[in-house]
Design an enzyme around this catalytic site. Structure first.
Site, PDB file in Angstrom:
ATOM      1  CE  LYS A   1      88.998  63.082-145.151  1.00  0.00           C
ATOM      2  NZ  LYS A   1      89.076  62.943-146.609  1.00  0.00           N
TER       3      LYS A   1
ATOM      4  NE  ARG B   1      85.281  68.436-147.339  1.00  0.00           N
ATOM      5  CZ  ARG B   1      85.047  67.183-146.959  1.00  0.00           C
ATOM      6  NH1 ARG B   1      84.872  66.878-145.715  1.00  0.00           N
ATOM      7  NH2 ARG B   1      85.024  66.219-147.872  1.00  0.00           N
TER       8      ARG B   1
ATOM      9  NE  ARG C   1      83.868  55.646-150.869  1.00  0.00           N
ATOM     10  CZ  ARG C   1      84.299  56.775-150.308  1.00  0.00           C
ATOM     11  NH1 ARG C   1      85.246  56.746-149.384  1.00  0.00           N
ATOM     12  NH2 ARG C   1      83.836  57.929-150.690  1.00  0.00           N
TER      13      ARG C   1
ATOM     14  NE  ARG D   1      79.837  59.690-149.871  1.00  0.00           N
ATOM     15  CZ  ARG D   1      80.973  60.219-149.432  1.00  0.00           C
ATOM     16  NH1 ARG D   1      81.705  59.569-148.538  1.00  0.00           N
ATOM     17  NH2 ARG D   1      81.384  61.370-149.890  1.00  0.00           N
TER      18      ARG D   1
ATOM     19  NE  ARG E   1      83.411  63.661-152.984  1.00  0.00           N
ATOM     20  CZ  ARG E   1      83.299  62.324-153.007  1.00  0.00           C
ATOM     21  NH1 ARG E   1      82.604  61.727-153.963  1.00  0.00           N
ATOM     22  NH2 ARG E   1      83.886  61.600-152.098  1.00  0.00           N
TER      23      ARG E   1
HETATM   24  P1  ADP Z   1      84.883  62.680-148.770  1.00  0.00           P
HETATM   25  O1  ADP Z   1      84.882  61.217-149.054  1.00  0.00           O
HETATM   26  O2  ADP Z   1      84.736  63.522-149.987  1.00  0.00           O
HETATM   27  O3  ADP Z   1      85.981  63.110-147.870  1.00  0.00           O
HETATM   28  P2  ADP Z   1      82.822  63.417-146.800  1.00  0.00           P
HETATM   29  O4  ADP Z   1      81.890  62.355-146.376  1.00  0.00           O
HETATM   30  O5  ADP Z   1      83.824  63.920-145.811  1.00  0.00           O
HETATM   31  O6  ADP Z   1      83.480  62.907-148.123  1.00  0.00           O
HETATM   32  O7  ADP Z   1      81.982  64.705-147.307  1.00  0.00           O
HETATM   33  C1  ADP Z   1      80.991  64.616-148.322  1.00  0.00           C
HETATM   34  C2  ADP Z   1      80.494  66.017-148.688  1.00  0.00           C
HETATM   35  O8  ADP Z   1      79.903  66.641-147.540  1.00  0.00           O
HETATM   36  C3  ADP Z   1      81.581  67.006-149.137  1.00  0.00           C
HETATM   37  O9  ADP Z   1      81.892  66.871-150.506  1.00  0.00           O
HETATM   38  C4  ADP Z   1      80.906  68.343-148.799  1.00  0.00           C
HETATM   39  O10 ADP Z   1      79.930  68.697-149.763  1.00  0.00           O
HETATM   40  C5  ADP Z   1      80.180  68.037-147.504  1.00  0.00           C
HETATM   41  N1  ADP Z   1      81.032  68.327-146.327  1.00  0.00           N
HETATM   42  C6  ADP Z   1      81.543  67.403-145.460  1.00  0.00           C
HETATM   43  N2  ADP Z   1      82.283  67.990-144.509  1.00  0.00           N
HETATM   44  C7  ADP Z   1      82.254  69.323-144.772  1.00  0.00           C
HETATM   45  C8  ADP Z   1      82.855  70.470-144.177  1.00  0.00           C
HETATM   46  N3  ADP Z   1      83.654  70.355-143.090  1.00  0.00           N
HETATM   47  N4  ADP Z   1      82.623  71.675-144.724  1.00  0.00           N
HETATM   48  C9  ADP Z   1      81.835  71.816-145.804  1.00  0.00           C
HETATM   49  N5  ADP Z   1      81.250  70.784-146.433  1.00  0.00           N
HETATM   50  C10 ADP Z   1      81.446  69.548-145.924  1.00  0.00           C
END
Ligand code: ADP
Length: 198
Positions: A13, A88, A127, A139, A150
């Protein structure tokens, strides 16, 4: 134009969102990046969020919706937004629809990047290796154990938004297993279709 990019962790994404920003003059809003900025700044929200993120759980809908609602008011979002990692949950999806309709806007396309889970673990390992090689900090939630959690969180709490948007005929699915350029071309085709429809 407002676009949602949807898909499990590691689906690509962020990579595609960056390309769309340049091409269409849209602003990428990644709730993950926004939360990591809060953590780095040491805010109360960041301190709370860190524990949740490191477990691979979701931060509460109220916090996320509040964060997005104030961010989308800013000038750089007025041309349109690519939502990356948001919504989400179904509650977040409903809140976004209401937020946009209050401003006389709407979601123009929901693009699902479909990938098989086996590949995601491999992508994550790459990554991590790339970031280490580049001397970047990895991260704290990028490890095999948290990734599994996740992915389970995605299946349980995020996947229900796929039928939510499909029922409204808003969902378009792109094969995220293709090469980056091919995924990009498929997304462009969806956006062209959305533009013609509007
Ligand atoms: P990923 O690579 O898992 O898509 P993100 O950077 O989008 O990672 O998100 C990392 C973490 O931040 C998620 O696992 C969650 O804990 C939190 N997070 C991100 N966006 C949301 C959201 N829209 N609602 C709830 N938690 C979120």
């Amino acid at each position: 134009m407002n676009i949602i990019l949807l898909g499990p962790p590691g689906a690509g994404k962020g990579t595609q969102a960056k390309k769309l920003e340049d091409k269409y003059g849209l602003k990428q809003l990644s709730t993950g990046d926004m939360l990591r900025a809060e953590i780095a700044a040491g805010t109360d929200l960041g301190v709370q969020a860190k524990q949740i993120i490191d477990r691979g759980d979701l931060v509460s809908d109220d916090i996320i919706i509040g964060m997005i609602s104030s961010r989308t008011e800013q000038d750089d979002c007025q041309n349109g937004v690519i939502f990356d990692g948001f919504p989400r949950t179904v509650a977040q999806a409903e809140a976004l629809e209401n937020m946009l309709s209050d401003k006389g806007q709407r979601i123009d396309a929901v693009i699902e990047l479909k990938v098989d889970e086996e590949a995601l673990v491999g992508r994550l390992e790459n990554r991590i290796a790339e970031m280490k090689a580049a001397g970047q900090e990895v991260r704290s939630d990028d490890n095999a154990e948290t990734l599994r959690h996740r992915l389970a969180t995605f299946r349980e709490q995020t996947a229900p938004i796929i039928p939510f948007f499909a029922d409204k005929d808003m969902l378009r699915t792109v094969d995220g297993m293709q090469a980056i350029d091919a995924v990009e071309a498929a997304i462009d085709a969806v956006i062209d279709e959305a533009k013609t429809a509007s």
